[in-house]
Design a protein around this motif. Structure first.
Motif, PDB file in Angstrom:
ATOM      1  N   GLU A 180       0.839  -1.184   0.000  1.00  0.00           N
ATOM      2  CA  GLU A 180       0.000   0.000   0.000  1.00  0.00           C
ATOM      3  C   GLU A 180       0.883   1.247   0.000  1.00  0.00           C
ATOM      4  O   GLU A 180       1.771   1.390   0.841  1.00  0.00           O
ATOM      5  N   LEU A 181       0.635   2.148  -0.943  1.00  0.00           N
ATOM      6  CA  LEU A 181       1.435   3.352  -1.098  1.00  0.00           C
ATOM      7  C   LEU A 181       0.524   4.578  -1.116  1.00  0.00           C
ATOM      8  O   LEU A 181      -0.550   4.561  -1.724  1.00  0.00           O
ATOM      9  N   LYS A 182       0.986   5.625  -0.470  1.00  0.00           N
ATOM     10  CA  LYS A 182       0.242   6.879  -0.409  1.00  0.00           C
ATOM     11  C   LYS A 182       0.851   7.888  -1.370  1.00  0.00           C
ATOM     12  O   LYS A 182       2.063   8.112  -1.366  1.00  0.00           O
ATOM     13  N   ILE A 183       0.002   8.494  -2.195  1.00  0.00           N
ATOM     14  CA  ILE A 183       0.446   9.486  -3.173  1.00  0.00           C
ATOM     15  C   ILE A 183      -0.366  10.765  -2.992  1.00  0.00           C
ATOM     16  O   ILE A 183      -1.588  10.720  -2.805  1.00  0.00           O
ATOM     17  N   ILE A 184       0.321  11.891  -3.052  1.00  0.00           N
ATOM     18  CA  ILE A 184      -0.316  13.199  -2.947  1.00  0.00           C
ATOM     19  C   ILE A 184      -0.443  13.821  -4.329  1.00  0.00           C
ATOM     20  O   ILE A 184       0.493  13.759  -5.135  1.00  0.00           O
ATOM     21  N   VAL A 185      -1.597  14.404  -4.618  1.00  0.00           N
ATOM     22  CA  VAL A 185      -1.793  15.185  -5.840  1.00  0.00           C
ATOM     23  C   VAL A 185      -1.955  16.640  -5.405  1.00  0.00           C
ATOM     24  O   VAL A 185      -2.927  16.996  -4.744  1.00  0.00           O
ATOM     25  N   ALA A 186      -0.962  17.455  -5.734  1.00  0.00           N
ATOM     26  CA  ALA A 186      -0.919  18.848  -5.280  1.00  0.00           C
ATOM     27  C   ALA A 186      -0.894  19.783  -6.480  1.00  0.00           C
ATOM     28  O   ALA A 186      -0.724  19.364  -7.622  1.00  0.00           O
ATOM     29  N   GLY A 187      -1.032  21.067  -6.186  1.00  0.00           N
ATOM     30  CA  GLY A 187      -0.992  22.069  -7.248  1.00  0.00           C
ATOM     31  C   GLY A 187      -1.885  23.243  -6.922  1.00  0.00           C
ATOM     32  O   GLY A 187      -2.521  23.283  -5.862  1.00  0.00           O
TER      33      GLY A 187
END
Length: 207
Positions: A21-28
């Motif tokens: 399980e991996l956590k990814i952030i979508v920012a901008g």
């Protein structure tokens, strides 16, 4: 595309170790397409914290170039993607709010993340500097994804890299977050980049 999202039935019948399980952030920046990207690729109904823009945000939220935007994220977005081949992998996607007044939430959302997708709108490129700086200051692996809006001028990845002052090792890709394959390619690029940095003796020096 090397990965394909799997069905719940396929995952249930898969033998061996549980998926990683991996956590990814979508920012901008504000209105760059973070909520749309997560909704496009998520295999579950995405959790959103969208609220309608009102007159109270007048003079606070910059709506230049966003005449048709009626809602905004005030806490986070959340989605999930599962892959079975060649690895058993689950990605948990967290989208950050774009407005400056909500930036205090970014550190909490970023805790334990594998890396960050910095989504960019070339019509409002200056809105991307905060997310890039946040990643660099916290030594978070990140990729820059240029969301090619229909009415935006097209720039090459190298032109975007130069404009944002990015190191040569930072991947810059173009995408249309409304298209599943395009958005998925961004996530695969980030996972590959993060894994490559994890094998580097001093990954902080590269970012």
């Amino acid at each position: 595309m090397p990965y394909a999202p799997s069905s719940d039935a396929a995952r249930a019948g898969r033998a061996g170790a549980p998926p990683e399980e991996l956590k990814i952030i979508v920012a901008g920046g504000f209105g760059v397409g973070k909520t749309t990207m997560i909704a496009t690729v998520s295999e579950i109904e995405p959790l959103t914290t969208e609220e309608r823009l009102t007159i109270a945000s007048s003079g606070i939220d910059n709506l230049e170039g966003l005449a048709h935007k009626a809602t905004t994220t005030v806490a986070m977005d959340f989605g999930r993607i599962t892959f079975d081949d060649p690895f058993s992998l689950i990605l948990f996607l967290f989208g950050t709010p774009g407005q400056e007044r909500f930036w205090f939430l970014w550190d909490d959302l970023g805790h334990g993340a594998l890396g960050v997708v910095v989504l960019v709108d070339t019509r409002r490129l200056e809105d991307s500097f905060a997310a890039v700086g946040w990643c660099e200051q916290r030594h978070l692996p990140f990729v820059v994804a240029v969301n090619e809006f229909d009415n935006a001028f097209r720039y090459t990845p190298d032109e975007v890299r130069q404009a944002l002052g990015l190191a040569p090792c930072i991947p810059v890709v173009t995408c249309d977050v409304r298209q599943s394959a395009s958005a998925m390619n961004v996530l695969i690029t980030l996972v590959g980049h993060s894994l490559e940095l994890s094998r580097t003796p001093n990954p902080g020096a590269l970012t």
